[in-house]
Design an enzyme around this catalytic site. Structure first.
Site, PDB file in Angstrom:
ATOM      1  N   LYS A 204      21.273  19.352  -2.901  1.00  0.00           N
ATOM      2  CA  LYS A 204      21.539  19.526  -4.341  1.00  0.00           C
ATOM      3  C   LYS A 204      23.022  19.429  -4.651  1.00  0.00           C
ATOM      4  CE  LYS A 204      17.216  21.665  -5.507  1.00  0.00           C
ATOM      5  NZ  LYS A 204      16.439  22.866  -5.807  1.00  0.00           N
ATOM      6  N   ARG A 243      13.534  25.181   1.969  1.00  0.00           N
ATOM      7  CA  ARG A 243      12.891  23.885   1.681  1.00  0.00           C
ATOM      8  C   ARG A 243      13.941  22.795   1.866  1.00  0.00           C
ATOM      9  NH1 ARG A 243      12.550  20.495  -2.621  1.00  0.00           N
ATOM     10  NH2 ARG A 243      10.550  19.496  -3.047  1.00  0.00           N
TER      11      ARG A 243
HETATM   12  N1  PMM Z   1      13.570  21.885  -5.731  1.00  0.00           N
HETATM   13  C1  PMM Z   1      13.070  20.666  -5.989  1.00  0.00           C
HETATM   14  C2  PMM Z   1      11.673  20.447  -6.011  1.00  0.00           C
HETATM   15  N2  PMM Z   1      10.817  21.453  -5.756  1.00  0.00           N
HETATM   16  N3  PMM Z   1      10.438  23.714  -5.253  1.00  0.00           N
HETATM   17  C3  PMM Z   1      10.916  24.936  -5.031  1.00  0.00           C
HETATM   18  N4  PMM Z   1      10.062  25.962  -4.839  1.00  0.00           N
HETATM   19  N5  PMM Z   1      12.253  25.202  -4.995  1.00  0.00           N
HETATM   20  C4  PMM Z   1      13.178  24.232  -5.220  1.00  0.00           C
HETATM   21  O1  PMM Z   1      14.394  24.531  -5.210  1.00  0.00           O
HETATM   22  C5  PMM Z   1      12.713  22.912  -5.483  1.00  0.00           C
HETATM   23  C6  PMM Z   1      11.310  22.688  -5.487  1.00  0.00           C
HETATM   24  C7  PMM Z   1      14.007  19.529  -6.297  1.00  0.00           C
HETATM   25  O2  PMM Z   1      14.496  18.931  -5.161  1.00  0.00           O
HETATM   26  P1  PMM Z   1      13.973  17.508  -4.598  1.00  0.00           P
HETATM   27  O3  PMM Z   1      13.879  16.578  -5.779  1.00  0.00           O
HETATM   28  O4  PMM Z   1      14.955  17.093  -3.597  1.00  0.00           O
HETATM   29  O5  PMM Z   1      12.615  17.723  -4.005  1.00  0.00           O
END
Ligand code: PMM
Length: 290
Positions: A204, A243
């Site tokens: 991020k 994650r």
């Molecule tokens: N961030 C993204 C997508 N899903 N789910 C949870 N629980 N927490 C997060 O911080 C989160 C998520 C966005 O990141 P990406 O587009 O790289 O998947």
């Protein structure tokens, strides 16, 4: 948790895993690298993203969920829609990850109560298109804890068992970079909600350049070392789940954090894994096998 975005426009893995066969191969790789669970998402939540229909989302995620579950991998589905959560669990997913914490779809809470699957309730204020217009807080930690607390109450009223719920501060979602760092530094206050905490900092913008560094901000896919470092720190300060996109680097880093915790407490061996992280008081979340 390994990230598997089956989207054409995800901000960090940029649609590399659009075709089901390539997505499944990448999911297998994440598991081989040491992910305890693989998070399959069909809808991009990058800032400014437009919504897609449920039909498109289902078409993207279901074949991938089904194939990975058939390989014995614990799959979580990253969705804000009850309809998608229900279909994904029927296809073999064992976890529901809802970035809206149940706010985007009024059917989500009763659906999760009925499914009985572990449920990640993330702090969220608005859909991605508008979320960065909602970054005003009196006190970001107090407000996020209070808003997550309200979600826990609403989920309980809908019949979701507290043991099903994992909370997530939603780094970068309706948060500036500084607000995300403040939240990350305040994991103990999030843990005071009494549920395991998940952290998603991977690639991020909060990792896109640091105080006193003269080098330009690295591109999202070049933030994996920083992600591993932040994951280890988050685990050490009590995150139950991190994650991430690059699982191998984070597994190595989280093992270091786990070893650090063991070394901190002679005579109290600890196990690295889903509920690792120093000072974990909460009961571990049991995966759901449909
Ligand atoms: N961030 C993204 C997508 N899903 N789910 C949870 N629980 N927490 C997060 O911080 C989160 C998520 C966005 O990141 P990406 O587009 O790289 O998947």
């Amino acid at each position: 948790m390994g990230v598997l975005n089956v989207t054409p426009d995800s901000f960090s893995d940029g649609g590399r895993f659009g075709a089901p066969t390539r997505a499944v191969a990448h999911g297998l790789r994440l598991a081989a690298d040491g992910a305890d669970l693989v998070d399959v998402g069909g809808e991009s939540t990058r800032p400014g993203a437009e919504r897609i229909t449920a039909r498109v989302e289902l078409t993207r995620v279901l074949p991938v969920v089904e194939a990975l579950a058939a390989h014995g991998i614990l799959v979580s589905v990253d969705t804000m829609r009850a309809e998608v959560a229900r279909a994904a669990v029927a296809a073999g997913a064992g976890f529901v990850n809802d970035v809206s914490g149940g706010l985007a779809d009024p059917d989500m809470a009763p659906c999760v109560a009925e499914l009985g699957a572990p449920y990640v309730a993330m702090h969220w204020r608005a859909h991605s298109r508008h979320m960065q217009e909602h970054t005003v807080y009196d006190d970001v930690v107090r407000d996020v804890v209070a808003e997550l607390g309200s979600r826990l109450d609403a989920l309980a009223r809908a019949g979701v068992a507290p043991e099903q719920i994992i909370v997530d501060p939603g780094l970068g979602f309706a948060k500036t970079r500084d607000q995300s760092w403040t939240l990350l530094r305040s994991l103990p206050r999030l843990r005071a909600l009494g549920r395991p905490v998940m952290v998603g900092a991977s690639r991020k913008s909060m990792l896109g350049g640091f105080e006193g560094s003269a080098t330009p901000s690295p591109a999202p896919q070049d933030r994996d070392h920083a992600t591993a470092a932040v994951s280890a720190l988050a685990a050490h300060h009590g995150a139950a789940i991190v994650r991430v996109h690059d699982v191998a680097a984070t597994v190595a880093a989280v093992r270091v954090a786990a070893q650090w915790a063991v070394a901190d407490r002679p005579g109290r061996p600890r196990r690295a894994g889903l509920a690792s992280g120093a000072d974990h008081h909460q009961a571990p979340v049991r995966p759901h096998r449909p």
